[in-house]
Design a protein around this motif. Structure first.
Motif, PDB file in Angstrom:
ATOM      1  N   GLU A  92      -7.378  10.899  11.314  1.00  0.00           N
ATOM      2  CA  GLU A  92      -7.965  11.871  12.246  1.00  0.00           C
ATOM      3  C   GLU A  92      -6.945  12.932  12.631  1.00  0.00           C
ATOM      4  OE1 GLU A  92      -9.474  11.767  16.824  1.00  0.00           O
ATOM      5  OE2 GLU A  92     -10.202  10.163  15.527  1.00  0.00           O
ATOM      6  N   HIS A  93      -5.713  12.511  12.869  1.00  0.00           N
ATOM      7  CA  HIS A  93      -4.667  13.468  13.253  1.00  0.00           C
ATOM      8  C   HIS A  93      -4.480  14.540  12.178  1.00  0.00           C
ATOM      9  CE1 HIS A  93      -0.992  15.124  14.898  1.00  0.00           C
ATOM     10  NE2 HIS A  93      -0.500  15.065  13.670  1.00  0.00           N
ATOM     11  N   PHE A  94      -4.485  14.121  10.919  1.00  0.00           N
ATOM     12  CA  PHE A  94      -4.267  15.062   9.823  1.00  0.00           C
ATOM     13  C   PHE A  94      -5.563  15.665   9.286  1.00  0.00           C
ATOM     14  CE2 PHE A  94      -0.364  12.462   9.631  1.00  0.00           C
ATOM     15  CZ  PHE A  94       0.558  13.478   9.767  1.00  0.00           C
ATOM     16  N   LYS A  95      -6.684  15.290   9.897  1.00  0.00           N
ATOM     17  CA  LYS A  95      -8.001  15.784   9.470  1.00  0.00           C
ATOM     18  C   LYS A  95      -8.249  15.498   7.989  1.00  0.00           C
ATOM     19  CE  LYS A  95      -8.290  19.392  13.017  1.00  0.00           C
ATOM     20  NZ  LYS A  95      -7.377  18.764  13.910  1.00  0.00           N
ATOM     21  N   LEU A  96      -7.930  14.260   7.604  1.00  0.00           N
ATOM     22  CA  LEU A  96      -8.119  13.788   6.240  1.00  0.00           C
ATOM     23  C   LEU A  96      -8.865  12.466   6.259  1.00  0.00           C
ATOM     24  CD1 LEU A  96      -4.497  14.394   4.880  1.00  0.00           C
ATOM     25  CD2 LEU A  96      -6.530  15.712   4.294  1.00  0.00           C
ATOM     26  N   LEU A  97      -9.314  12.034   5.104  1.00  0.00           N
ATOM     27  CA  LEU A  97      -9.888  10.706   4.966  1.00  0.00           C
ATOM     28  C   LEU A  97      -8.763   9.692   4.816  1.00  0.00           C
ATOM     29  CD1 LEU A  97     -12.690  11.467   2.343  1.00  0.00           C
ATOM     30  CD2 LEU A  97     -12.966  11.178   4.811  1.00  0.00           C
ATOM     31  N   ILE A  98      -9.006   8.465   5.230  1.00  0.00           N
ATOM     32  CA  ILE A  98      -8.004   7.415   5.070  1.00  0.00           C
ATOM     33  C   ILE A  98      -7.564   7.337   3.613  1.00  0.00           C
ATOM     34  CG2 ILE A  98      -7.637   4.912   5.135  1.00  0.00           C
ATOM     35  CD1 ILE A  98      -9.364   4.837   7.662  1.00  0.00           C
ATOM     36  N   GLU A  99      -8.524   7.446   2.687  1.00  0.00           N
ATOM     37  CA  GLU A  99      -8.234   7.346   1.255  1.00  0.00           C
ATOM     38  C   GLU A  99      -7.340   8.482   0.756  1.00  0.00           C
ATOM     39  OE1 GLU A  99     -11.214   7.309   2.655  1.00  0.00           O
ATOM     40  OE2 GLU A  99     -12.311   5.550   1.988  1.00  0.00           O
ATOM     41  N   ASP A 100      -7.299   9.590   1.487  1.00  0.00           N
ATOM     42  CA  ASP A 100      -6.428  10.707   1.114  1.00  0.00           C
ATOM     43  C   ASP A 100      -4.981  10.441   1.498  1.00  0.00           C
ATOM     44  OD1 ASP A 100      -8.607  12.121   0.136  1.00  0.00           O
ATOM     45  OD2 ASP A 100      -8.936  13.173   2.033  1.00  0.00           O
ATOM     46  N   ILE A 101      -4.755   9.479   2.390  1.00  0.00           N
ATOM     47  CA  ILE A 101      -3.413   9.163   2.874  1.00  0.00           C
ATOM     48  C   ILE A 101      -2.896   7.849   2.302  1.00  0.00           C
ATOM     49  CG2 ILE A 101      -1.994   8.756   4.934  1.00  0.00           C
ATOM     50  CD1 ILE A 101      -4.121  10.420   6.483  1.00  0.00           C
ATOM     51  N   PHE A 102      -3.761   6.850   2.268  1.00  0.00           N
ATOM     52  CA  PHE A 102      -3.376   5.501   1.833  1.00  0.00           C
ATOM     53  C   PHE A 102      -4.064   5.121   0.528  1.00  0.00           C
ATOM     54  CE2 PHE A 102      -3.087   5.658   6.458  1.00  0.00           C
ATOM     55  CZ  PHE A 102      -1.807   5.193   6.656  1.00  0.00           C
ATOM     56  N   THR A 103      -3.293   4.564  -0.403  1.00  0.00           N
ATOM     57  CA  THR A 103      -3.848   4.092  -1.666  1.00  0.00           C
ATOM     58  C   THR A 103      -3.285   2.701  -1.969  1.00  0.00           C
ATOM     59  OG1 THR A 103      -2.096   5.217  -2.886  1.00  0.00           O
ATOM     60  CG2 THR A 103      -4.166   6.398  -2.669  1.00  0.00           C
ATOM     61  N   PRO A 104      -4.085   1.856  -2.600  1.00  0.00           N
ATOM     62  CA  PRO A 104      -3.576   0.526  -2.963  1.00  0.00           C
ATOM     63  C   PRO A 104      -2.452   0.644  -4.008  1.00  0.00           C
ATOM     64  CG  PRO A 104      -5.914   0.752  -3.505  1.00  0.00           C
ATOM     65  CD  PRO A 104      -5.452   2.063  -2.981  1.00  0.00           C
ATOM     66  N   ASP A 105      -1.578  -0.330  -4.013  1.00  0.00           N
ATOM     67  CA  ASP A 105      -0.478  -0.351  -4.999  1.00  0.00           C
ATOM     68  C   ASP A 105      -0.994  -0.405  -6.407  1.00  0.00           C
ATOM     69  OD1 ASP A 105       1.609  -0.156  -3.222  1.00  0.00           O
ATOM     70  OD2 ASP A 105       1.794  -2.308  -2.973  1.00  0.00           O
TER      71      ASP A 105
ATOM     72  N   MET B  80       0.841  -1.174   0.000  1.00  0.00           N
ATOM     73  CA  MET B  80       0.000   0.000   0.000  1.00  0.00           C
ATOM     74  C   MET B  80       0.889   1.240   0.000  1.00  0.00           C
ATOM     75  SD  MET B  80      -2.970   1.147   2.726  1.00  0.00           S
ATOM     76  CE  MET B  80      -3.364  -0.528   2.997  1.00  0.00           C
ATOM     77  N   LYS B  81       0.569   2.186  -0.857  1.00  0.00           N
ATOM     78  CA  LYS B  81       1.299   3.449  -0.900  1.00  0.00           C
ATOM     79  C   LYS B  81       0.666   4.415   0.097  1.00  0.00           C
ATOM     80  CE  LYS B  81       2.494   2.999  -5.741  1.00  0.00           C
ATOM     81  NZ  LYS B  81       2.413   3.604  -7.074  1.00  0.00           N
ATOM     82  N   ASN B  82       1.473   5.359   0.575  1.00  0.00           N
ATOM     83  CA  ASN B  82       0.916   6.337   1.517  1.00  0.00           C
ATOM     84  C   ASN B  82       1.669   7.655   1.439  1.00  0.00           C
ATOM     85  OD1 ASN B  82       2.928   6.607   3.882  1.00  0.00           O
ATOM     86  ND2 ASN B  82       2.827   4.397   3.529  1.00  0.00           N
ATOM     87  N   LYS B  83       1.039   8.675   1.980  1.00  0.00           N
ATOM     88  CA  LYS B  83       1.602  10.025   1.998  1.00  0.00           C
ATOM     89  C   LYS B  83       2.006  10.433   3.411  1.00  0.00           C
ATOM     90  CE  LYS B  83      -1.492  11.332  -1.750  1.00  0.00           C
ATOM     91  NZ  LYS B  83      -2.652  12.115  -2.140  1.00  0.00           N
ATOM     92  N   LEU B  84       2.176   9.457   4.283  1.00  0.00           N
ATOM     93  CA  LEU B  84       2.444   9.759   5.683  1.00  0.00           C
ATOM     94  C   LEU B  84       3.715  10.580   5.863  1.00  0.00           C
ATOM     95  CD1 LEU B  84       1.686   9.573   8.631  1.00  0.00           C
ATOM     96  CD2 LEU B  84       2.771   7.318   8.710  1.00  0.00           C
ATOM     97  N   SER B  85       4.786  10.211   5.196  1.00  0.00           N
ATOM     98  CA  SER B  85       6.042  10.933   5.356  1.00  0.00           C
ATOM     99  C   SER B  85       5.894  12.401   4.963  1.00  0.00           C
ATOM    100  CB  SER B  85       7.138  10.274   4.515  1.00  0.00           C
ATOM    101  OG  SER B  85       8.351  10.972   4.654  1.00  0.00           O
ATOM    102  N   ALA B  86       5.277  12.656   3.816  1.00  0.00           N
ATOM    103  CA  ALA B  86       5.104  14.036   3.353  1.00  0.00           C
ATOM    104  C   ALA B  86       4.218  14.829   4.307  1.00  0.00           C
ATOM    105  CB  ALA B  86       4.502  14.044   1.951  1.00  0.00           C
ATOM    106  N   LEU B  87       3.150  14.217   4.781  1.00  0.00           N
ATOM    107  CA  LEU B  87       2.251  14.900   5.714  1.00  0.00           C
ATOM    108  C   LEU B  87       2.960  15.201   7.035  1.00  0.00           C
ATOM    109  CD1 LEU B  87      -0.962  12.793   5.081  1.00  0.00           C
ATOM    110  CD2 LEU B  87      -0.663  15.211   4.529  1.00  0.00           C
ATOM    111  N   ARG B  88       3.701  14.210   7.516  1.00  0.00           N
ATOM    112  CA  ARG B  88       4.414  14.371   8.782  1.00  0.00           C
ATOM    113  C   ARG B  88       5.455  15.477   8.672  1.00  0.00           C
ATOM    114  NH1 ARG B  88       9.061  12.724  10.243  1.00  0.00           N
ATOM    115  NH2 ARG B  88       9.333  11.244   8.537  1.00  0.00           N
ATOM    116  N   LYS B  89       6.210  15.464   7.582  1.00  0.00           N
ATOM    117  CA  LYS B  89       7.251  16.481   7.391  1.00  0.00           C
ATOM    118  C   LYS B  89       6.641  17.872   7.214  1.00  0.00           C
ATOM    119  CE  LYS B  89      10.639  13.262   5.579  1.00  0.00           C
ATOM    120  NZ  LYS B  89      11.328  12.768   4.371  1.00  0.00           N
ATOM    121  N   ALA B  90       5.512  17.963   6.523  1.00  0.00           N
ATOM    122  CA  ALA B  90       4.839  19.257   6.334  1.00  0.00           C
ATOM    123  C   ALA B  90       4.412  19.844   7.673  1.00  0.00           C
ATOM    124  CB  ALA B  90       3.635  19.096   5.415  1.00  0.00           C
TER     125      ALA B  90
END
Length: 63
Positions: A50-63, A1-11
Motif C-alpha cells: 500500500e505504501h508503494f502503491k503496488l501489488l504484493i506480487e510486485d514486491i515479493f516473489t517466491p524463491d 522469499m525474494k523482494n524489491k523492498l530495498s530498491a523501492l525504499r532507496k528510490a
C-alpha cells in the motif's frame, strides 16, 4: 522469499528507520526483510504494498 523492498525504499530516498516508523515496525525488521532473513506477515506485506502503491506480487516473489 525474494523482494524489491530495498530498491523501492532507496528510490524513494527513505531510510530503513523511516520505513520502519511508517509501517510500525523496527529498522531491524526492515533490514531483515530486505536481506531475506525474515518474511513479513501478510498484514505487513499489505502495508508495504500500500505504501508503494503496488501489488504484493510486485514486491515479493517466491524463491
Amino acid at each position: 522469499m525474494k523482494n524489491k523492498l530495498s530498491a523501492l525504499r532507496k528510490a524513494g530516498s527513505i531510510s530503513q528507520a523511516e520505513m520502519g516508523k511508517l509501517l510500525g515496525v523496527s529498522r531491524q525488521t526492515i533490514n531483515a526483510i530486505e536481506n531475506g532473513k525474515y518474511d513479513p506477515s501478510l498484514p505487513l506485506a499489505f502495508k508495504i504494498a500500500e505504501h508503494f502503491k503496488l501489488l504484493i506480487e510486485d514486491i515479493f516473489t517466491p524463491d
